[in-house]
Motif scaffolding. Structure first.
Motif, PDB file in Angstrom:
ATOM      1  N   UNK A  88      67.309  10.062  47.912  1.00 14.05           N
ATOM      2  CA  UNK A  88      67.399   8.663  47.474  1.00 14.05           C
ATOM      3  C   UNK A  88      66.122   8.167  46.812  1.00 14.05           C
ATOM      4  N   UNK A  89      65.087   8.997  46.804  1.00 19.03           N
ATOM      5  CA  UNK A  89      63.799   8.553  46.265  1.00 19.03           C
ATOM      6  C   UNK A  89      63.888   8.300  44.765  1.00 19.03           C
ATOM      7  N   UNK A  90      63.396   7.154  44.329  1.00 16.93           N
ATOM      8  CA  UNK A  90      63.352   6.834  42.903  1.00 16.93           C
ATOM      9  C   UNK A  90      61.985   6.329  42.460  1.00 16.93           C
ATOM     10  N   UNK A  91      61.065   6.126  43.434  1.00 13.38           N
ATOM     11  CA  UNK A  91      59.737   5.599  43.108  1.00 13.38           C
ATOM     12  C   UNK A  91      58.732   6.732  42.954  1.00 13.38           C
ATOM     13  N   UNK A  92      58.594   7.293  41.767  1.00 12.75           N
ATOM     14  CA  UNK A  92      57.549   8.267  41.518  1.00 12.75           C
ATOM     15  C   UNK A  92      57.688   9.547  42.313  1.00 12.75           C
ATOM     16  N   UNK A  93      56.545  10.230  42.507  1.00 12.04           N
ATOM     17  CA  UNK A  93      56.531  11.529  43.178  1.00 12.04           C
ATOM     18  C   UNK A  93      56.490  11.339  44.693  1.00 12.04           C
ATOM     19  N   UNK A  94      57.503  11.830  45.413  1.00 16.02           N
ATOM     20  CA  UNK A  94      57.480  11.668  46.873  1.00 16.02           C
ATOM     21  C   UNK A  94      56.464  12.594  47.525  1.00 16.02           C
ATOM     22  N   UNK A  95      56.157  12.277  48.777  1.00 13.15           N
ATOM     23  CA  UNK A  95      55.307  13.143  49.599  1.00 13.15           C
ATOM     24  C   UNK A  95      56.096  13.492  50.862  1.00 13.15           C
ATOM     25  N   UNK A  96      55.984  14.737  51.286  1.00 13.72           N
ATOM     26  CA  UNK A  96      56.650  15.186  52.519  1.00 13.72           C
ATOM     27  C   UNK A  96      55.585  15.462  53.575  1.00 13.72           C
ATOM     28  N   UNK A 110      59.804  24.346  52.400  1.00 16.26           N
ATOM     29  CA  UNK A 110      59.351  24.741  51.060  1.00 16.26           C
ATOM     30  C   UNK A 110      60.398  24.488  49.969  1.00 16.26           C
ATOM     31  N   UNK A 111      61.669  24.836  50.166  1.00 16.20           N
ATOM     32  CA  UNK A 111      62.650  24.559  49.099  1.00 16.20           C
ATOM     33  C   UNK A 111      62.755  23.071  48.754  1.00 16.20           C
ATOM     34  N   UNK A 112      62.566  22.185  49.730  1.00 12.92           N
ATOM     35  CA  UNK A 112      62.585  20.748  49.441  1.00 12.92           C
ATOM     36  C   UNK A 112      61.375  20.351  48.592  1.00 12.92           C
ATOM     37  N   UNK A 113      60.232  20.917  48.900  1.00  8.42           N
ATOM     38  CA  UNK A 113      59.020  20.623  48.121  1.00  8.42           C
ATOM     39  C   UNK A 113      59.244  20.980  46.655  1.00  8.42           C
ATOM     40  N   UNK A 114      59.847  22.144  46.435  1.00  6.28           N
ATOM     41  CA  UNK A 114      60.084  22.612  45.069  1.00  6.28           C
ATOM     42  C   UNK A 114      61.190  21.804  44.390  1.00  6.28           C
ATOM     43  N   UNK A 115      62.269  21.523  45.116  1.00  7.56           N
ATOM     44  CA  UNK A 115      63.410  20.793  44.552  1.00  7.56           C
ATOM     45  C   UNK A 115      63.017  19.403  44.083  1.00  7.56           C
ATOM     46  N   UNK A 116      62.195  18.717  44.901  1.00  5.32           N
ATOM     47  CA  UNK A 116      61.849  17.330  44.585  1.00  5.32           C
ATOM     48  C   UNK A 116      60.454  17.195  43.969  1.00  5.32           C
ATOM     49  N   UNK A 117      59.811  18.360  43.695  1.00  2.00           N
ATOM     50  CA  UNK A 117      58.458  18.353  43.102  1.00  2.00           C
ATOM     51  C   UNK A 117      57.554  17.393  43.876  1.00  2.00           C
ATOM     52  N   UNK A 118      57.567  17.535  45.171  1.00  3.32           N
ATOM     53  CA  UNK A 118      56.882  16.592  46.058  1.00  3.32           C
ATOM     54  C   UNK A 118      55.444  17.019  46.350  1.00  3.32           C
ATOM     55  N   UNK A 119      54.610  16.017  46.623  1.00  2.73           N
ATOM     56  CA  UNK A 119      53.344  16.313  47.271  1.00  2.73           C
ATOM     57  C   UNK A 119      53.682  16.743  48.700  1.00  2.73           C
ATOM     58  N   UNK A 120      52.830  17.593  49.269  1.00  2.01           N
ATOM     59  CA  UNK A 120      53.170  18.127  50.583  1.00  2.01           C
ATOM     60  C   UNK A 120      51.948  18.137  51.503  1.00  2.01           C
TER      61      UNK A 120
END
Length: 265
Positions: A88-96, A110-120
């Motif tokens: 549901x994230x729409x505000x910029x780059x998420x962080x996990x 790890x697959x979520x980090x890659x899928x959503x191009x998230x900071x981790x």
């Protein structure tokens, strides 16, 4: 410097009833206040809602995003709750928050980090448990960073959390964290650091004093991210002052802006 506002967390007494009653205005107001006080990211943590965490995470993400444009840090031990929020994230780059060196946790997150191009946030813990020394922490950080970079995560999106333990449980607990921050920064200059501060003072009086001083000490060693209460004016005042004194604030602009906005009154 990255400041993650920590207040929207259902483990806090004031937050849990507001979330349980779906008091959207309360949550929106708290998100706005944190961003106005200097938070770059808004942390969303409903880990105590164990029976409906996925639904609660989705409601919180949509509620916070309807109030602020700042990106979110989604914080949960439950991968399904993280996925529900990330979708549901729409505000910029998420962080996990967070991945660890634990094999099962690493392979799920790890697959979520890659899928959503998230900071981790990479927490220095693995299947052998919580580390004691800086050397133990650096060994875990080495593997976390190496494995994530090999999978395609940019170094600049990785935030290593050295795992802060209470100094009341061991005299060297603070020093081991400080040594870890310095070692990681020397070895991986593009990788960031991040941590919460309140664990360091657990079990001791005058906790805010210890938290404030520890923030300054960690910043001197290279820490450039904090999960903290941005409504704590003394803490934020020390953040801006430390940045200016460490040469991280060109022409002292952030410090002067904070002064003009009345932060030090």
């Amino acid at each position: 410097m990255l400041i993650v506002g920590e207040l929207i967390n259902t483990s806090r007494k004031a937050i849990k009833p507001a979330v349980e009653s779906r008091d959207a205005e309360f949550i929106k107001d708290l998100a706005k206040k944190q961003v106005e006080a200097g938070a770059d990211y808004v942390d969303v943590n409903c880990g105590t809602m164990v029976f409906n965490e996925e639904e609660t995470m989705a409601w919180l993400v949509e509620t916070v995003q309807s109030a602020v444009s700042a990106p979110l840090c989604l914080d949960s031990p439950n991968p399904k709750a993280l996925e529900a929020g990330l979708a549901l994230v729409k505000n910029g780059q998420p962080m996990i928050n967070s991945i660890t060196g634990e094999k099962e946790r690493f392979e799920i997150i790890l697959p979520m980090v890659l899928k959503y191009k998230a900071k981790i946030v990479g927490l220095c813990m693995d299947d052998s448990g919580m580390p004691e020394t800086a050397a133990d922490r650096l060994k875990i950080a080495d593997k976390l960073i190496g494995d994530m970079v090999a999978a395609g995560v940019p170094e600049g999106d990785i935030y290593i959390d050295p795992l802060v333990k209470p100094v009341s449980t061991g005299d060297m607990a603070g020093v081991e964290v400080l040594d870890t921050i310095y070692a990681v920064k020397q070895k991986y200059p593009k990788v960031h650091g991040i941590c919460g501060l309140s664990n360091i003072s657990y079990g001791l009086p005058n906790r805010k004093i210890l938290n404030h001083v520890f923030m300054i000490q960690t910043m001197v060693k290279g820490m450039d991210g904090y999960i903290l209460d941005p409504l704590d004016k003394t803490m934020m005042g020390f953040v801006y002052a430390s940045q200016a004194l460490l040469g991280q604030d060109q022409f002292c602009m952030n410090y002067l802006t904070a002064h003009r906005n009345g932060l030090y009154e």
